[in-house]
Design a protein around this motif. Structure first.
Motif, short mmCIF file in Angstrom:
data_model
loop_
_atom_site.label_atom_id
_atom_site.label_comp_id
_atom_site.label_asym_id
_atom_site.label_seq_id
_atom_site.Cartn_x
_atom_site.Cartn_y
_atom_site.Cartn_z
N GLU A 213 5.84 -1.10 -2.09
CA GLU A 213 6.70 -0.14 -1.64
C GLU A 213 8.27 -0.43 -2.32
OE1 GLU A 213 7.78 -0.27 2.47
OE2 GLU A 213 5.81 0.34 3.12
N LEU A 214 8.64 -1.66 -2.36
CA LEU A 214 9.82 -1.67 -3.11
C LEU A 214 9.79 -1.77 -4.66
CD1 LEU A 214 10.91 -5.10 -1.24
CD2 LEU A 214 12.14 -2.71 -1.19
N ILE A 215 8.65 -2.00 -5.41
CA ILE A 215 8.26 -1.80 -6.63
C ILE A 215 8.24 -0.31 -6.79
CG2 ILE A 215 6.78 -2.20 -8.86
CD1 ILE A 215 6.01 -5.00 -7.20
N ALA A 216 7.53 0.37 -6.07
CA ALA A 216 7.28 1.86 -6.34
C ALA A 216 8.79 2.51 -6.30
CB ALA A 216 6.50 2.48 -5.32
N ALA A 217 9.69 1.82 -5.42
CA ALA A 217 11.01 2.50 -5.15
C ALA A 217 11.95 2.14 -6.26
CB ALA A 217 11.52 2.19 -3.89
N GLY A 218 11.34 1.24 -7.25
CA GLY A 218 12.37 0.94 -8.56
C GLY A 218 12.95 -0.26 -8.45
N CYS A 219 12.82 -1.13 -7.49
CA CYS A 219 13.26 -2.54 -7.39
C CYS A 219 12.55 -3.18 -8.51
CB CYS A 219 12.76 -2.94 -6.02
SG CYS A 219 13.67 -4.85 -6.22
N ARG A 220 13.19 -3.97 -9.65
CA ARG A 220 12.83 -4.71 -10.56
C ARG A 220 13.22 -6.17 -10.49
NH1 ARG A 220 9.87 -1.02 -10.28
NH2 ARG A 220 9.86 0.57 -11.72
N LEU A 221 13.95 -6.84 -9.66
CA LEU A 221 14.33 -8.02 -9.38
C LEU A 221 14.10 -8.33 -7.89
CD1 LEU A 221 14.87 -10.82 -10.17
CD2 LEU A 221 17.43 -10.16 -9.98
N MET A 222 13.31 -9.00 -7.49
CA MET A 222 12.83 -9.46 -6.11
C MET A 222 13.11 -11.13 -5.84
SD MET A 222 9.72 -7.41 -4.99
CE MET A 222 9.56 -5.76 -5.46
N VAL A 223 13.88 -11.23 -4.73
CA VAL A 223 13.89 -12.87 -4.50
C VAL A 223 13.24 -12.88 -3.08
CG1 VAL A 223 15.44 -14.81 -4.25
CG2 VAL A 223 16.03 -13.06 -6.01
N VAL A 224 12.04 -13.73 -2.98
CA VAL A 224 11.47 -13.89 -2.07
C VAL A 224 12.06 -15.08 -1.20
CG1 VAL A 224 9.34 -14.32 -0.76
CG2 VAL A 224 9.54 -12.74 -2.67
N ASP A 225 12.71 -14.94 -0.28
CA ASP A 225 13.23 -16.38 0.58
C ASP A 225 11.97 -17.05 1.48
OD1 ASP A 225 14.45 -18.19 2.29
OD2 ASP A 225 16.28 -16.93 2.29
N MET A 226 11.57 -18.06 1.06
CA MET A 226 10.55 -18.86 1.73
C MET A 226 11.04 -20.03 2.58
SD MET A 226 8.18 -18.81 -1.82
CE MET A 226 6.56 -19.05 -0.93
N ALA A 227 12.41 -20.20 2.94
CA ALA A 227 12.76 -21.17 3.36
C ALA A 227 11.95 -21.39 4.72
CB ALA A 227 14.17 -20.82 3.89
#
Length: 109
Positions: free
Chosen positions: A17-31
Motif C-alpha cells: 500500500e505504501l509503495i503504491a501510494a508513492g512512498c520511496r523511503l521506508m524505515v521499519v522499526d524492528m525494536a
C-alpha cells in the motif's frame, strides 16, 4: 513480536500500500521484534526489491542482536541498511551499520 507466516501477510499488504501510494523511503522499526522466519525475510526482501525498482529503499531500524544474526546468516546484511535505535544517530546512517551490540557480518563486535 514475531514476523512469521502468521504476521508477514499483513506487513506485506501494508508495505505494498505504501509503495503504491508513492512512498520511496521506508524505515521499519524492528525494536520490538523477537523472531523473524523465512516468511518475514521474504516480505522484507520483496519490499526492498519493489522499492529499488522505483528508486527507493527500505531500511531497518533498531534491529535486535538476535534478529540481526538471522539477517546476517541469510545475507541480508548486504541488502539492507540498518539505523540504530538512538534518535541522535546521524541521518542518513552508514550503509551497512550493524545495530549496537550486534555481531557484524564478519562476526566481530
Amino acid at each position: 513480536g514475531r514476523l512469521d507466516a502468521m504476521t508477514a501477510p499483513a506487513l506485506e499488504a501494508r508495505l505494498r500500500e505504501l509503495i503504491a501510494a508513492g512512498c520511496r523511503l521506508m524505515v521499519v522499526d524492528m525494536a520490538a521484534l523477537q523472531y523473524v522466519s523465512s516468511s518475514g525475510l521474504r516480505v522484507l526482501l520483496l519490499a526492498q526489491r519493489r522499492l529499488q525498482s522505483v528508486g527507493g529503499r527500505l531500511m531497518l531500524r533498531a534491529v535486535p542482536p538476535n534478529v540481526w544474526k538471522v539477517l546476517c546468516l541469510a545475507g541480508f546484511d548486504r541488502i539492507f541498511s540498518s539505523w540504530p535505535a538512538d534518535p541522535a544517530a546521524p541521518w542518513p546512517p552508514a550503509p551497512q551499520a550493524a545495530p549496537s551490540g550486534a555481531p557484524s557480518p564478519s562476526g566481530a563486535r
